[in-house]
Design a protein around this motif. Sequence first.
Motif, mmCIF file in Angstrom:
data_model
loop_
_atom_site.group_PDB
_atom_site.id
_atom_site.type_symbol
_atom_site.label_atom_id
_atom_site.label_comp_id
_atom_site.label_asym_id
_atom_site.label_seq_id
_atom_site.Cartn_x
_atom_site.Cartn_y
_atom_site.Cartn_z
ATOM 1 N N LEU A 143 0.835 -1.198 0.000
ATOM 2 C CA LEU A 143 0.000 0.000 0.000
ATOM 3 C C LEU A 143 0.872 1.252 0.000
ATOM 4 O O LEU A 143 0.579 2.231 -0.694
ATOM 5 N N ASP A 144 1.955 1.210 0.750
ATOM 6 C CA ASP A 144 2.889 2.337 0.791
ATOM 7 C C ASP A 144 3.530 2.545 -0.579
ATOM 8 O O ASP A 144 3.671 3.679 -1.049
ATOM 9 N N ALA A 145 3.894 1.444 -1.238
ATOM 10 C CA ALA A 145 4.540 1.526 -2.551
ATOM 11 C C ALA A 145 3.593 2.085 -3.614
ATOM 12 O O ALA A 145 4.024 2.790 -4.532
ATOM 13 N N ARG A 146 2.315 1.795 -3.483
ATOM 14 C CA ARG A 146 1.348 2.283 -4.473
ATOM 15 C C ARG A 146 1.070 3.770 -4.308
ATOM 16 O O ARG A 146 0.621 4.426 -5.251
ATOM 17 N N GLY A 147 1.310 4.287 -3.122
ATOM 18 C CA GLY A 147 1.207 5.726 -2.906
ATOM 19 C C GLY A 147 -0.191 6.304 -3.007
ATOM 20 O O GLY A 147 -0.355 7.502 -3.251
ATOM 21 N N LYS A 148 -1.200 5.469 -2.832
ATOM 22 C CA LYS A 148 -2.593 5.908 -2.896
ATOM 23 C C LYS A 148 -3.313 5.462 -1.622
ATOM 24 O O LYS A 148 -2.850 4.571 -0.916
ATOM 25 N N PRO A 149 -4.465 6.058 -1.325
ATOM 26 C CA PRO A 149 -5.173 5.669 -0.096
ATOM 27 C C PRO A 149 -5.730 4.250 -0.124
ATOM 28 O O PRO A 149 -5.916 3.635 0.926
ATOM 29 N N PHE A 150 -5.983 3.716 -1.335
ATOM 30 C CA PHE A 150 -6.530 2.367 -1.466
ATOM 31 C C PHE A 150 -5.654 1.535 -2.398
ATOM 32 O O PHE A 150 -4.904 2.073 -3.208
ATOM 33 N N PHE A 151 -5.782 0.224 -2.299
ATOM 34 C CA PHE A 151 -5.049 -0.644 -3.220
ATOM 35 C C PHE A 151 -5.537 -0.411 -4.646
ATOM 36 O O PHE A 151 -4.788 -0.598 -5.602
ATOM 37 N N GLY A 152 -6.787 0.011 -4.776
ATOM 38 C CA GLY A 152 -7.348 0.290 -6.091
ATOM 39 C C GLY A 152 -7.054 1.688 -6.597
ATOM 40 O O GLY A 152 -7.483 2.051 -7.693
ATOM 41 N N GLY A 153 -6.341 2.485 -5.819
ATOM 42 C CA GLY A 153 -6.007 3.847 -6.240
ATOM 43 C C GLY A 153 -6.681 4.883 -5.370
ATOM 44 O O GLY A 153 -6.618 4.824 -4.144
ATOM 45 N N GLU A 154 -7.366 5.827 -6.005
ATOM 46 C CA GLU A 154 -8.060 6.876 -5.267
ATOM 47 C C GLU A 154 -9.375 6.381 -4.674
ATOM 48 O O GLU A 154 -9.937 7.003 -3.776
ATOM 49 N N ARG A 155 -9.870 5.259 -5.197
ATOM 50 C CA ARG A 155 -11.100 4.655 -4.684
ATOM 51 C C ARG A 155 -10.876 3.158 -4.492
ATOM 52 O O ARG A 155 -10.006 2.566 -5.131
ATOM 53 N N PRO A 156 -11.657 2.520 -3.629
ATOM 54 C CA PRO A 156 -11.482 1.081 -3.401
ATOM 55 C C PRO A 156 -11.678 0.276 -4.677
ATOM 56 O O PRO A 156 -12.527 0.604 -5.511
ATOM 57 N N GLY A 157 -10.876 -0.777 -4.821
ATOM 58 C CA GLY A 157 -10.999 -1.683 -5.955
ATOM 59 C C GLY A 157 -11.235 -3.101 -5.462
ATOM 60 O O GLY A 157 -11.599 -3.327 -4.304
ATOM 61 N N MET A 158 -11.000 -4.076 -6.330
ATOM 62 C CA MET A 158 -11.285 -5.462 -5.993
ATOM 63 C C MET A 158 -10.471 -5.939 -4.790
ATOM 64 O O MET A 158 -10.998 -6.624 -3.904
ATOM 65 N N VAL A 159 -9.192 -5.593 -4.738
ATOM 66 C CA VAL A 159 -8.358 -6.008 -3.609
ATOM 67 C C VAL A 159 -8.927 -5.463 -2.300
ATOM 68 O O VAL A 159 -9.028 -6.181 -1.300
ATOM 69 N N ASP A 160 -9.306 -4.207 -2.310
ATOM 70 C CA ASP A 160 -9.839 -3.574 -1.100
ATOM 71 C C ASP A 160 -11.095 -4.282 -0.596
ATOM 72 O O ASP A 160 -11.220 -4.574 0.600
ATOM 73 N N TYR A 161 -12.014 -4.560 -1.521
ATOM 74 C CA TYR A 161 -13.269 -5.188 -1.108
ATOM 75 C C TYR A 161 -13.084 -6.651 -0.712
ATOM 76 O O TYR A 161 -13.829 -7.170 0.123
ATOM 77 N N MET A 162 -12.099 -7.329 -1.297
ATOM 78 C CA MET A 162 -11.846 -8.716 -0.918
ATOM 79 C C MET A 162 -11.186 -8.813 0.457
ATOM 80 O O MET A 162 -11.386 -9.772 1.193
ATOM 81 N N MET A 163 -10.410 -7.799 0.816
ATOM 82 C CA MET A 163 -9.748 -7.789 2.122
ATOM 83 C C MET A 163 -10.662 -7.293 3.233
ATOM 84 O O MET A 163 -10.555 -7.727 4.383
#
Length: 232
Positions: A143-163
């Motif tokens: 998550l730190d490496a992606r530099g965004k608040p969510f794994f999906g970027g600026e909004r939650p994506g599939m990874v976020d909802y699965m976790m």
Amino acid sequence: MRRKAKCRRRLGVAGHVTRNYDVYSFSCTSCLRMAYDVVNVNMSEKPDWLFDKNPNGKVPVLEVDGGDTLHDSFVIAEYLDEKYSYRPLHSRDPWKKAKDKLLIQLFNKVINALYKLFLDPNNLDKQSVDNIIGELIVFEEELDARGKPFFGGERPGMVDYMMWPWCERSDLLRIMGGDRWCLSKQKFQKLMEWRNAMKEDDAVKESYLEPNLHAKYFKSRLGGYPDYDILV
């Protein structure tokens, strides 16, 4: 201005909000702004029709007009994402999508470790919690490496909802064993910020349950009589 996606079919989702895997489906249908009906199923007394929808007798089950059904949380989530593209949850970049799917698979280690503790609190000790912490470090760093608040970027994506369903229930560790089992805010700063941001997501809010309700449900389950009417 993007239009709200219109769904000609009204979907049916059989499951229960107290069950982690069912929340995946509820969150995805809510996030994609689709009309759907939820049928809560008492898994202690499974109705005969459930086996007609899924021979395994498990939930969640997705049913569309005409009676066609799908089961398995991840299969349902991916189908919904591909079929109804109001806001894609998976990256449309094949490489990024593949990497995200590997990340979801990796999170299964956290799921398995948490599930064992929830079903048998006697196993809650420093070693078991350290194992979970060790697995979560990968996600903190990613998550730190992606530099965004969510794994999906600026909004939650599939990874976020699965976790999310399992992260929502992480407070059970504190309820079961006290504050000493809370994750370090310094060590997991990004995941803590992510968790707070996820709680503000509209799709998450629709199925979110407070920690005390999760604790009450698991207590009833450990007692041999799962309380599926906990929200009634």
